[in-house]
Design an enzyme around this catalytic site. Structure first.
Site, PDB file in Angstrom:
ATOM      1  N   SER A  23      -0.164  18.027  -2.027  1.00 49.22           N
ATOM      2  CA  SER A  23       0.531  18.680  -3.146  1.00 49.22           C
ATOM      3  C   SER A  23       1.365  17.676  -3.938  1.00 49.22           C
ATOM      4  O   SER A  23       2.107  18.060  -4.835  1.00 49.22           O
ATOM      5  CB  SER A  23       1.422  19.805  -2.623  1.00 49.22           C
ATOM      6  OG  SER A  23       2.285  19.348  -1.601  1.00 49.22           O
ATOM      7  N   ASN A 110       9.089  23.502   6.402  1.00 45.93           N
ATOM      8  CA  ASN A 110       9.035  24.889   5.921  1.00 45.93           C
ATOM      9  C   ASN A 110      10.345  25.327   5.272  1.00 45.93           C
ATOM     10  O   ASN A 110      10.355  25.931   4.206  1.00 45.93           O
ATOM     11  CB  ASN A 110       8.678  25.835   7.071  1.00 45.93           C
ATOM     12  CG  ASN A 110       7.319  25.516   7.648  1.00 45.93           C
ATOM     13  OD1 ASN A 110       6.558  24.741   7.050  1.00 45.93           O
ATOM     14  ND2 ASN A 110       6.999  26.086   8.797  1.00 45.93           N
ATOM     15  N   THR A 155       6.681  52.528 -38.171  1.00 43.43           N
ATOM     16  CA  THR A 155       6.177  53.066 -36.903  1.00 43.43           C
ATOM     17  C   THR A 155       4.677  53.174 -37.121  1.00 43.43           C
ATOM     18  O   THR A 155       4.236  53.422 -38.254  1.00 43.43           O
ATOM     19  CB  THR A 155       6.758  54.457 -36.555  1.00 43.43           C
ATOM     20  OG1 THR A 155       6.340  55.383 -37.558  1.00 43.43           O
ATOM     21  CG2 THR A 155       8.275  54.452 -36.470  1.00 43.43           C
ATOM     22  N   HIS A 156       3.896  52.938 -36.092  1.00 44.83           N
ATOM     23  CA  HIS A 156       2.425  52.904 -36.211  1.00 44.83           C
ATOM     24  C   HIS A 156       1.977  51.877 -37.248  1.00 44.83           C
ATOM     25  O   HIS A 156       0.912  52.027 -37.848  1.00 44.83           O
ATOM     26  CB  HIS A 156       1.850  54.280 -36.582  1.00 44.83           C
ATOM     27  CG  HIS A 156       2.379  55.414 -35.759  1.00 44.83           C
ATOM     28  ND1 HIS A 156       1.787  55.840 -34.593  1.00 44.83           N
ATOM     29  CD2 HIS A 156       3.487  56.189 -35.907  1.00 44.83           C
ATOM     30  CE1 HIS A 156       2.488  56.844 -34.078  1.00 44.83           C
ATOM     31  NE2 HIS A 156       3.528  57.070 -34.847  1.00 44.83           N
ATOM     32  N   SER A 277      -5.488  23.831 -42.993  1.00 40.40           N
ATOM     33  CA  SER A 277      -6.854  24.018 -42.508  1.00 40.40           C
ATOM     34  C   SER A 277      -7.652  22.777 -42.861  1.00 40.40           C
ATOM     35  O   SER A 277      -7.386  22.120 -43.871  1.00 40.40           O
ATOM     36  CB  SER A 277      -7.455  25.246 -43.185  1.00 40.40           C
ATOM     37  OG  SER A 277      -8.861  25.130 -43.259  1.00 40.40           O
ATOM     38  N   LYS A 283      -4.624  26.850 -47.285  1.00 39.61           N
ATOM     39  CA  LYS A 283      -4.076  27.465 -46.071  1.00 39.61           C
ATOM     40  C   LYS A 283      -2.749  26.877 -45.604  1.00 39.61           C
ATOM     41  O   LYS A 283      -2.496  25.685 -45.700  1.00 39.61           O
ATOM     42  CB  LYS A 283      -5.088  27.345 -44.916  1.00 39.61           C
ATOM     43  CG  LYS A 283      -6.284  28.255 -45.027  1.00 39.61           C
ATOM     44  CD  LYS A 283      -5.953  29.729 -45.115  1.00 39.61           C
ATOM     45  CE  LYS A 283      -5.765  30.400 -43.781  1.00 39.61           C
ATOM     46  NZ  LYS A 283      -6.899  30.403 -42.902  1.00 39.61           N
ATOM     47  N   ASN A 285      -0.958  27.819 -42.084  1.00 40.17           N
ATOM     48  CA  ASN A 285      -1.146  28.694 -40.922  1.00 40.17           C
ATOM     49  C   ASN A 285       0.068  28.703 -39.985  1.00 40.17           C
ATOM     50  O   ASN A 285       0.649  27.652 -39.718  1.00 40.17           O
ATOM     51  CB  ASN A 285      -2.388  28.256 -40.131  1.00 40.17           C
ATOM     52  CG  ASN A 285      -3.669  28.452 -40.921  1.00 40.17           C
ATOM     53  OD1 ASN A 285      -3.768  29.367 -41.734  1.00 40.17           O
ATOM     54  ND2 ASN A 285      -4.630  27.578 -40.709  1.00 40.17           N
ATOM     55  N   GLU A 290       1.468  31.613 -33.397  1.00 37.94           N
ATOM     56  CA  GLU A 290       0.226  32.042 -32.730  1.00 37.94           C
ATOM     57  C   GLU A 290       0.148  31.469 -31.318  1.00 37.94           C
ATOM     58  O   GLU A 290      -0.285  32.138 -30.376  1.00 37.94           O
ATOM     59  CB  GLU A 290      -0.995  31.596 -33.538  1.00 37.94           C
ATOM     60  CG  GLU A 290      -1.148  32.346 -34.846  1.00 37.94           C
ATOM     61  CD  GLU A 290      -2.233  31.725 -35.712  1.00 37.94           C
ATOM     62  OE1 GLU A 290      -3.421  31.886 -35.395  1.00 37.94           O
ATOM     63  OE2 GLU A 290      -1.886  31.046 -36.702  1.00 37.94           O
ATOM     64  N   TYR A 317       5.524  30.819   7.650  1.00 36.83           N
ATOM     65  CA  TYR A 317       4.896  29.949   6.661  1.00 36.83           C
ATOM     66  C   TYR A 317       3.382  29.919   6.821  1.00 36.83           C
ATOM     67  O   TYR A 317       2.860  29.885   7.932  1.00 36.83           O
ATOM     68  CB  TYR A 317       5.453  28.512   6.779  1.00 36.83           C
ATOM     69  CG  TYR A 317       4.814  27.563   5.774  1.00 36.83           C
ATOM     70  CD1 TYR A 317       5.279  27.482   4.468  1.00 36.83           C
ATOM     71  CD2 TYR A 317       3.705  26.785   6.129  1.00 36.83           C
ATOM     72  CE1 TYR A 317       4.672  26.646   3.542  1.00 36.83           C
ATOM     73  CE2 TYR A 317       3.102  25.948   5.208  1.00 36.83           C
ATOM     74  CZ  TYR A 317       3.588  25.883   3.914  1.00 36.83           C
ATOM     75  OH  TYR A 317       2.990  25.054   3.002  1.00 36.83           O
ATOM     76  N   GLN A 322       1.849  26.920  -0.535  1.00 45.01           N
ATOM     77  CA  GLN A 322       1.892  25.722  -1.376  1.00 45.01           C
ATOM     78  C   GLN A 322       1.435  26.069  -2.807  1.00 45.01           C
ATOM     79  O   GLN A 322       1.778  25.379  -3.755  1.00 45.01           O
ATOM     80  CB  GLN A 322       0.989  24.642  -0.763  1.00 45.01           C
ATOM     81  CG  GLN A 322       0.987  23.325  -1.488  1.00 45.01           C
ATOM     82  CD  GLN A 322       0.393  22.221  -0.633  1.00 45.01           C
ATOM     83  OE1 GLN A 322       1.025  21.731   0.283  1.00 45.01           O
ATOM     84  NE2 GLN A 322      -0.838  21.841  -0.937  1.00 45.01           N
ATOM     85  N   LYS A 325       3.783  26.732  -6.274  1.00 45.89           N
ATOM     86  CA  LYS A 325       4.453  25.807  -7.191  1.00 45.89           C
ATOM     87  C   LYS A 325       3.824  25.659  -8.562  1.00 45.89           C
ATOM     88  O   LYS A 325       4.503  25.728  -9.578  1.00 45.89           O
ATOM     89  CB  LYS A 325       4.582  24.435  -6.526  1.00 45.89           C
ATOM     90  CG  LYS A 325       5.682  24.447  -5.508  1.00 45.89           C
ATOM     91  CD  LYS A 325       5.679  23.234  -4.626  1.00 45.89           C
ATOM     92  CE  LYS A 325       6.180  23.626  -3.255  1.00 45.89           C
ATOM     93  NZ  LYS A 325       5.232  24.505  -2.512  1.00 45.89           N
TER      94      LYS A 325
END
Ligand code: ARG
Length: 457
Positions: A23, A110, A155-156, A277, A283, A285, A290, A317, A322, A325
């Site tokens: 690890s 441990n 709303t919606h 772009s 563009k 963006n 995003e 353990y 392991q 992490k």
């Protein structure tokens, strides 16, 4: 690196097995915590006369020199080591001789790994909270500047009632305050020391777990040694806090993306936080927003990962643990990167109040206020609701808006309508009259800003 656990076996394992087992490529992130923990352990062993003062000093000097050399780049982490704990112990023994071999008295990897991990999470919680506060400040400054900027509330995703942009932004501030609260709560349960649980059953040595915990800044110690080495609830909780935070950032990002589209154009992002772009010259963006929205998915994945890893594990353990992490490190790094970019992106975005107002003027978002006008003159709400709805549909037919419909038309529906209705359905009035606690009136938004500022100080 040679194995410290040869004895029961000759330690000859296949290279494939070594690589699979190791690890070090990710847990070396915790080298500071590992050394900090070992220094406290040496101090506890000396205080309890398990090792001598000289041995303690020798261990502390050796451990400090390792950290210094790793931080300065003088000592490279050996990627063939099994894990960070073995690496540090081995280098320590190379540097200080046989005394180095005494450090692991009355502990096990441990409880050591559980300790390092908790120390790491505690540090990360503090960093994340301070980054959330940066985002909160950016939101607050924008909200202050837009406390009376009228926009449609939805709303919606349909225009619903007029609100202010400041009110909308403060909604996100409230979510982030809850996030901080959640992280602080998670901190409490993380801040309990597992060291001294040893392999699983405690130890026969006369250790002082409370002293060691105190040296490391813990509030208390785990009360059951089996639980001490097996508990990863704090990992689940921490990643869950990260996932909820990401959900909030993602919802905000979604709105940023919508608002910066030509369909809305409620805001303009700074060039510094947008991209172009490769083919379409026009563009601009909102890639940062995003990506925040996109990265939310991987943090959710981290949460599912840890929950699934833990679900079938018997006490105590198991090597499966392991796997705790990488998902936590990933969640941490992702959240910190997202917060770091969100703060300046929000601080530099420009509101476009004219466009918000234009959108607010369409969509009959003052229809509720028209109904309320009749209610205040004595009509039952349901009747008033029906009349207002009928008037809206007439306006749609005539291609006009409530503000422009002549009083004579209103009168056809009810004698209660008078000239004062126009003031009542004015968008600014609609906003200003929403004085209920937490509502969208300018005063209420300013009160909310005060709450957030109080929280930031
Ligand atoms: N690298 C291990 C982990 O991260 C450390 C604990 C190893 N303990 C053991 N009994 N093999 O979980």
């Amino acid at each position: 690196m040679s194995k410290m656990w040869t004895g029961r076996t000759d330690g000859v394992t296949s290279k494939l097995a070594d690589d699979f087992n190791s690890s070090i490529s990710f847990d070396s992130k915790m080298i500071k915590e590992d050394i900090e923990g070992s220094i406290a352990h040496a101090m506890m062993l000396a205080k309890q006369n398990i090792i001598s003062e000289n041995e303690k000093n020798c261990l502390i000097d050796g451990l400090s020199s390792i950290l210094e050399d790793v931080l300065s780049g003088k000592l490279a982490i050996d990627m063939t080591a099994e894990d960070v704990h073995m690496f540090v112990e081995q280098v320590l023994t190379e540097r200080v001789g046989d005394t180095g071999k005494k450090l692991h008295t009355a502990r096990s990897r441990n409880d050591q790994v559980a300790l390092d991990f908790r120390l790491y999470v505690k540090k990360e919680i503090k960093e994340i909270i301070s980054l959330i506060k940066e985002v909160l400040s950016a939101l607050t400054v924008q909200a202050e500047q837009n406390a009376s900027t009228i926009m449609p509330g939805y709303t919606h995703l349909q225009r619903a009632q007029p609100i202010t942009f400041g009110h909308h932004l403060m909604a996100y501030a409230m979510m982030l305050i809850r996030d901080i609260d959640r992280f602080n709560d998670c901190y409490k349960r993380t801040n309990v020391s597992p060291i001294g649980s040893c392999a699983l059953a405690g130890t026969t040595y006369n250790t002082d777990r409370f002293y060691e915990a105190k040296l490391l800044g813990f509030d208390g110690v785990c009360s059951n040694s089996l639980d001490g080495v097996s508990d990863r609830d704090f990992t689940v909780e921490f990643i869950s806090c990260c996932a909820t935070l990401m959900m909030h950032l993602s919802r905000l990002s979604e709105e940023i993306i919508l608002w910066s589209s030509w369909e809305f154009k409620f805001i303009e992002l700074s060039n510094a936080y947008t991209t172009g772009s490769s083919i379409m010259p026009q563009k601009k963006n909102p890639d940062m927003a995003e990506l925040i929205r996109g990265k939310t998915g991987r943090v959710y994945g981290d949460l599912m990962g840890i929950l699934t890893t833990l679900k079938g594990l018997p006490l105590a353990y198991n090597k499966d643990m392991q796997e705790d992490k990488e998902c936590l490190f990933d969640a941490c790094d992702t959240v910190k990167a997202c917060l770091s970019i969100a703060a300046p992106m929000l601080a530099t975005m420009k509101a476009i109040p004219e466009n918000m107002l234009l959108a607010a003027q369409k969509g009959f978002i003052n229809a509720t206020d028209l109904a309320d006008y009749l209610v205040k003159k004595g009509m039952p709400f349901r009747t008033a609701y029906k009349i207002s709805g009928t008037i809206v549909s007439e306006c749609i037919e005539k291609n006009t808006v409530l503000e422009k419909l002549p009083l004579s038309e209103y009168k056809k529906h009810s004698d209660l309508f008078e000239d004062d209705l126009y003031k009542e359905i004015d968008l600014l009035t609609c906003v200003e009259k929403r004085v209920s606690f937490g509502g969208t009136s300018v005063k209420s938004v300013n009160d909310q800003i005060k709450i957030v500022k109080g929280f930031l100080n």
